[in-house]
Design a protein around this motif. Structure first.
Motif, PDB file in Angstrom:
ATOM      1  N   ILE A  39     -36.157 -26.757 -36.889  1.00  0.00           N
ATOM      2  CA  ILE A  39     -36.531 -27.531 -35.699  1.00  0.00           C
ATOM      3  C   ILE A  39     -36.239 -29.007 -35.946  1.00  0.00           C
ATOM      4  O   ILE A  39     -36.496 -29.520 -37.034  1.00  0.00           O
ATOM      5  CB  ILE A  39     -38.033 -27.359 -35.397  1.00  0.00           C
ATOM      6  CG1 ILE A  39     -38.345 -25.899 -35.087  1.00  0.00           C
ATOM      7  CG2 ILE A  39     -38.469 -28.259 -34.245  1.00  0.00           C
ATOM      8  CD1 ILE A  39     -39.821 -25.619 -34.931  1.00  0.00           C
TER       9      ILE A  39
ATOM     10  N   LYS B 125     -45.265 -17.448 -24.132  1.00  0.00           N
ATOM     11  CA  LYS B 125     -44.122 -18.093 -24.800  1.00  0.00           C
ATOM     12  C   LYS B 125     -42.927 -18.093 -23.854  1.00  0.00           C
ATOM     13  O   LYS B 125     -42.865 -17.298 -22.909  1.00  0.00           O
ATOM     14  CB  LYS B 125     -43.720 -17.316 -26.058  1.00  0.00           C
ATOM     15  CG  LYS B 125     -44.787 -17.248 -27.113  1.00  0.00           C
ATOM     16  CD  LYS B 125     -44.699 -18.433 -28.034  1.00  0.00           C
ATOM     17  CE  LYS B 125     -45.763 -18.358 -29.106  1.00  0.00           C
ATOM     18  NZ  LYS B 125     -46.036 -19.650 -29.690  1.00  0.00           N
TER      19      LYS B 125
ATOM     20  N   ARG C 222     -36.320 -16.849 -33.125  1.00  0.00           N
ATOM     21  CA  ARG C 222     -37.638 -17.324 -33.571  1.00  0.00           C
ATOM     22  C   ARG C 222     -37.656 -18.847 -33.665  1.00  0.00           C
ATOM     23  O   ARG C 222     -38.581 -19.511 -33.204  1.00  0.00           O
ATOM     24  CB  ARG C 222     -37.980 -16.685 -34.929  1.00  0.00           C
ATOM     25  CG  ARG C 222     -39.186 -17.249 -35.635  1.00  0.00           C
ATOM     26  CD  ARG C 222     -40.489 -16.997 -34.895  1.00  0.00           C
ATOM     27  NE  ARG C 222     -40.812 -15.576 -34.839  1.00  0.00           N
ATOM     28  CZ  ARG C 222     -41.664 -15.030 -33.949  1.00  0.00           C
ATOM     29  NH1 ARG C 222     -42.233 -15.794 -33.041  1.00  0.00           N
ATOM     30  NH2 ARG C 222     -41.916 -13.738 -33.956  1.00  0.00           N
TER      31      ARG C 222
ATOM     32  N   SER D  74     -37.576 -20.363 -30.226  1.00  0.00           N
ATOM     33  CA  SER D  74     -38.887 -20.204 -29.594  1.00  0.00           C
ATOM     34  C   SER D  74     -39.855 -21.266 -30.118  1.00  0.00           C
ATOM     35  O   SER D  74     -40.584 -21.911 -29.338  1.00  0.00           O
ATOM     36  CB  SER D  74     -39.418 -18.791 -29.883  1.00  0.00           C
ATOM     37  OG  SER D  74     -40.706 -18.636 -29.352  1.00  0.00           O
ATOM     38  N   ASP D  75     -39.854 -21.477 -31.423  1.00  0.00           N
ATOM     39  CA  ASP D  75     -40.748 -22.482 -32.016  1.00  0.00           C
ATOM     40  C   ASP D  75     -40.384 -23.885 -31.520  1.00  0.00           C
ATOM     41  O   ASP D  75     -41.264 -24.708 -31.244  1.00  0.00           O
ATOM     42  CB  ASP D  75     -40.675 -22.431 -33.557  1.00  0.00           C
ATOM     43  CG  ASP D  75     -41.295 -21.142 -34.118  1.00  0.00           C
ATOM     44  OD1 ASP D  75     -42.004 -20.444 -33.362  1.00  0.00           O
ATOM     45  OD2 ASP D  75     -41.051 -20.834 -35.305  1.00  0.00           O
TER      46      ASP D  75
ATOM     47  N   ASP E 155     -41.668 -24.422 -28.097  1.00  0.00           N
ATOM     48  CA  ASP E 155     -43.108 -24.732 -28.162  1.00  0.00           C
ATOM     49  C   ASP E 155     -43.325 -26.225 -28.386  1.00  0.00           C
ATOM     50  O   ASP E 155     -44.230 -26.830 -27.809  1.00  0.00           O
ATOM     51  CB  ASP E 155     -43.778 -23.975 -29.330  1.00  0.00           C
ATOM     52  CG  ASP E 155     -43.987 -22.501 -29.031  1.00  0.00           C
ATOM     53  OD1 ASP E 155     -43.801 -22.095 -27.871  1.00  0.00           O
ATOM     54  OD2 ASP E 155     -44.321 -21.749 -29.976  1.00  0.00           O
ATOM     55  N   ARG E 156     -42.500 -26.817 -29.252  1.00  0.00           N
ATOM     56  CA  ARG E 156     -42.653 -28.242 -29.557  1.00  0.00           C
ATOM     57  C   ARG E 156     -42.307 -29.098 -28.332  1.00  0.00           C
ATOM     58  O   ARG E 156     -42.992 -30.064 -28.033  1.00  0.00           O
ATOM     59  CB  ARG E 156     -41.744 -28.648 -30.739  1.00  0.00           C
ATOM     60  CG  ARG E 156     -41.990 -27.917 -32.051  1.00  0.00           C
ATOM     61  CD  ARG E 156     -43.443 -27.990 -32.503  1.00  0.00           C
ATOM     62  NE  ARG E 156     -43.896 -29.361 -32.628  1.00  0.00           N
ATOM     63  CZ  ARG E 156     -45.134 -29.787 -32.347  1.00  0.00           C
ATOM     64  NH1 ARG E 156     -46.043 -28.926 -31.911  1.00  0.00           N
ATOM     65  NH2 ARG E 156     -45.444 -31.050 -32.476  1.00  0.00           N
TER      66      ARG E 156
END
Ligand code: SF4
Ligand code: SF4
Length: 329
Positions: free
Chosen positions: A4, A193, A237, A240-241, A244-245
């Motif tokens: 990320i 999500k 994954r 997706s993370d 979220d941020r």
């Protein structure tokens, strides 16, 4: 392999904060219990066959539509069938083709992978009839409105093959849609999500909210080379993370962000042309769904132009989503 980029997540969130996502045109808020039950059944079947919708296109109710828009608009005309587990347990390939055609003539349908979709519809119907008296609403009720945890909605949905994606794309889409419509108000909405599909991946990779650190993966993504399920899972994954941020930094809801990134991925940052940013100006304003879904006064370039790495760096612009065969998205 892929990480990320927090600074870039903030930069994209900054742009997102200046835009408003409009109400979803396919959201129908039911007024009666019967209508709510029909909605739950309709969506569990419609979402189950929502993979690889690229071939779908045509004119429904006087409007040209493609992909997901076509799937929903066309199947909505057969709501009575799609809302009935009994009818779906017996639907034939020709009937599915007829429903997913402009004029109900199966010969005119553009739908592909028909046997795969038929198997998915029959499987959903079987589980609903065997375990839930034919009503998807009973999944929600028996889960106590919880997505996660033992006997939660996701655990129950995972008994249906179409809903076994480790990243839960279809399950997230289903509960997000039904929660927003007030049909399945969630007890644990913090578990919602962003739906991890090819549009979200492409946009995330190009914007630079994730950074690919593995040279082999970098090459595979640029060359659209086939990757393993394991690598696909790792990329999804990470994306997706990162989403979220961006959501945390921007303050928008998961539902709004999901619509935003999806419309961006099928409009400015679509897979069949160069991204519409940097030196390139728009050629598809007439069919763009982003400017319908988002309050953005477009002057012919993507709303992320300048903030997105892909708009100023050819290395990022050259990214594509992972290339895999999947029926999860
Ligand atoms: S009209 Fe604007 S938002 Fe839509 S595809 Fe073109 S540049 Fe992107
Ligand atoms: S700025 Fe360009 S590369 Fe970035 S998301 Fe928009 S269209 Fe895609």
């Amino acid at each position: 392999m892929i990480e990320i980029n927090e600074l870039q997540c903030k930069a994209i969130a900054e742009r997102l904060r200046g835009q408003t996502v409009r109400a979803d045109e396919f959201l129908f808020v039911p007024a009666t219990v019967e209508d709510a039950q029909a909605e739950a059944n309709y969506w569990i079947f419609a979402v189950a066959i929502c993979q690889h919708t690229k071939s779908l296109e045509g004119v429904i109710d006087g409007r040209w539509r493609r992909g997901w828009d076509y799937l929903i608009s066309a199947s909505r005309r057969a709501l009575n069938e799609f809302a009935s587990a009994q009818a779906m347990s017996q639907i034939s390939a020709d009937r599915l083709r007829a429903i997913l055609s402009d004029d109900f003539d199966p010969v005119h349908s553009t739908v592909d992978r028909v046997e795969e979709r038929l198997g998915q519809l029959h499987d959903v119907a079987r589980v609903l009839l065997d375990q839930y008296a034919g009503q998807a609403m009973n999944i929600y009720c028996r889960a106590g409105g919880h997505m996660r945890g033992k006997d939660g909605i996701f655990e129950r949905l995972a008994r249906i093959a179409a809903y076994t994606d480790p990243l839960d794309k279809k399950a997230q889409l289903l509960v997000g849609q039904l929660d927003a419509a007030g049909v399945w108000p969630l007890e644990d909405p913090q578990n919602l999500k962003v739906c991890m599909d090819y549009h979200a991946m492409r946009v995330a990779l190009r914007t630079g909210i994730v950074e690919v650190t593995d040279p082999g993966l970098l090459l595979a993504l640029k060359q659209k080379a086939l990757v393993s399920d394991e690598i696909n899972h790792t990329v999804r994954r990470a994306v997706s993370d990162a989403c979220d941020r961006v959501i945390a930094h921007s303050g928008v809801s998961v539902f709004e962000f999901d619509k935003w990134i999806w419309h961006l991925g099928r409009s400015c940052c679509f897979y069949d042309h160069e991204p519409i940013c940097g030196p390139r100006t728009c050629h598809k304003m007439d069919i763009c769904t982003y400017i319908k879904a988002v309050d953005y006064t477009c002057l012919g370039k993507c709303s992320l132009d300048g903030a997105c790495k892909g708009s100023r760096d050819d290395v990022y612009k050259a990214f594509w989503e992972t290339n895999v065969y999947t029926d999860f998205y």
